[in-house]
Design an enzyme around this catalytic site. Structure first.
Site, mmCIF file in Angstrom:
data_model
loop_
_atom_site.group_PDB
_atom_site.id
_atom_site.type_symbol
_atom_site.label_atom_id
_atom_site.label_comp_id
_atom_site.label_asym_id
_atom_site.label_seq_id
_atom_site.Cartn_x
_atom_site.Cartn_y
_atom_site.Cartn_z
ATOM 1 N N LYS A 176 30.205 34.841 31.369
ATOM 2 C CA LYS A 176 31.629 35.197 31.368
ATOM 3 C C LYS A 176 32.431 33.930 31.615
ATOM 4 O O LYS A 176 32.140 33.171 32.543
ATOM 5 C CB LYS A 176 31.890 36.197 32.486
ATOM 6 C CG LYS A 176 33.364 36.409 32.798
ATOM 7 C CD LYS A 176 33.513 37.494 33.843
ATOM 8 C CE LYS A 176 34.924 37.578 34.352
ATOM 9 N NZ LYS A 176 35.113 38.693 35.275
HETATM 10 C C1 5RP Z 1 36.297 36.774 39.833
HETATM 11 C C2 5RP Z 1 35.763 37.522 38.683
HETATM 12 C C3 5RP Z 1 36.598 38.603 38.241
HETATM 13 O O1 5RP Z 1 35.873 39.752 37.948
HETATM 14 C C4 5RP Z 1 37.326 38.251 36.994
HETATM 15 O O2 5RP Z 1 37.578 36.901 36.821
HETATM 16 C C5 5RP Z 1 38.543 39.000 37.041
HETATM 17 O O3 5RP Z 1 38.964 39.427 35.850
HETATM 18 P P1 5RP Z 1 40.459 39.121 35.454
HETATM 19 O O4 5RP Z 1 40.608 37.615 35.442
HETATM 20 O O5 5RP Z 1 40.549 39.716 34.087
HETATM 21 O O6 5RP Z 1 41.345 39.795 36.448
HETATM 22 O O7 5RP Z 1 34.721 37.294 38.165
HETATM 23 O O8 5RP Z 1 35.557 35.717 40.103
#
Ligand code: 5RP
Length: 291
Positions: free
Chosen positions: A203
């Protein structure tokens, strides 16, 4: 039990037909073991090859984030529209009904808060608990370029080793943190390191310039985080551009649960991710569902 007399001759062995094996649909995942593929296939839709993960794990380092104050009230109505819930074991056990049919990606790193150095994380969950909770994957933060870069990489490789033993994939969450230069060059570096060291999927954030080089250089699927809340149409454009540039889905949080209409927004995101809908059409859908 022995065959009934006379049935033997009727058996058909298709001796002239070679046994077939379908290639696994996910990029770079064909050599994984059955259990791991089965779990990944609960996260990624085998028809579209994509996923809409709903990220609600923010509380693990920043407490009750706006939109997540009451997960029972704010998030459970979104559950039917997500492919996967990404969350901590605390929220899973206390709030998510165990009869959910959705796959679960468990946050397994932690140990820091917004009050201190964020990259100083450790592993905060034993693999046995991920097995007990029937997790489909485990998410570990990897701070490439961060102060505790090496420690967080080793957190990830330890999780990958444990996951290999139990058939549970590891999701490396990279490029999160303060003061990062967020360009394609950095994302190529960060995502590739995680994949080389064994993460089954990654991710990261989307960047408009050259994101296709990030997905091309990463041998396993990439999903994008949503990042800070933006206008709904802009978030849909970002998701759409990421998919066109080779992302295998989104792991989106704030741009869904902080939307004026989270239930409408998650359905609009699904249209972009799974149906290749244009952001403008998905935005029309958002406005229709919002009413
Ligand atoms: C934090 C994460 C979160 O799940 C993610 O980054 C959050 O999602 P978004 O940026 O869409 O609110 O991994 O470290």
């Amino acid at each position: 039990m022995p065959d009934i007399d006379g049935i033997n001759e009727a058996k058909q062995y298709y001796t002239d037909v070679p046994q077939t094996a379908k290639r696994y649909f996910l990029k770079g995942s064909d050599s994984l073991d059955w259990g791991m593929k089965n779990r990944l296939g609960r996260i990624f839709n085998p028809v579209s090859g994509k996923t809409v993960m709903l990220a609600i794990d923010h509380g693990y380092f920043q407490g009750p984030t706006t939109g997540l104050e009451r997960i029972d009230l704010n998030i459970l109505p979104l559950e039917p529209y997500a492919d996967t819930l990404m969350l901590t074991r605390g929220i899973l056990r206390s709030i998510i009904p165990p009869d959910t049919q959705k796959s679960i990606v468990l946050r397994v790193s932690g140990g820091t808060s917004i009050l201190k150095e964020l990259s100083n994380e450790a592993l905060a969950l034993d693999i046995e608990d991920a097995v007990r909770l029937n997790a489909s994957a485990m998410a570990v933060q990897v701070f490439i370029g961060g102060e505790y870069e090496k420690e967080t990489i080793i957190n990830m490789t330890k999780m990958v080793d444990m996951g290999m033993r139990c058939g549970i994939p590891t999701l490396a969450v990279t490029a999160v943190g303060k003061n990062m230069v967020r360009d394609a060059k950095y994302f190529r570096l960060a995502t590739r390191i995680c994949a080389e060291l064994g993460a089954q999927y990654i991710k990261t954030y989307y960047v408009p310039e050259d994101f296709e080089t990030v997905t091309a250089a990463c041998p396993v699927p990439i999903v994008i985080a949503g990042g800070q809340k933006m206008l709904e149409l802009d978030a849909l454009k970002m998701a759409s551009q990421a998919i066109q540039a080779g992302a295998a889905g989104v792991d989106m949080g704030r741009n869904i649960f902080q939307s004026d209409s989270p239930v409408a927004m998650i359905q609009a995101v699904r249209a972009v991710v799974h149906d290749n809908e244009s952001p403008e059409k998905a935005f029309d859908l958002y406005n229709t569902l919002k009413k």
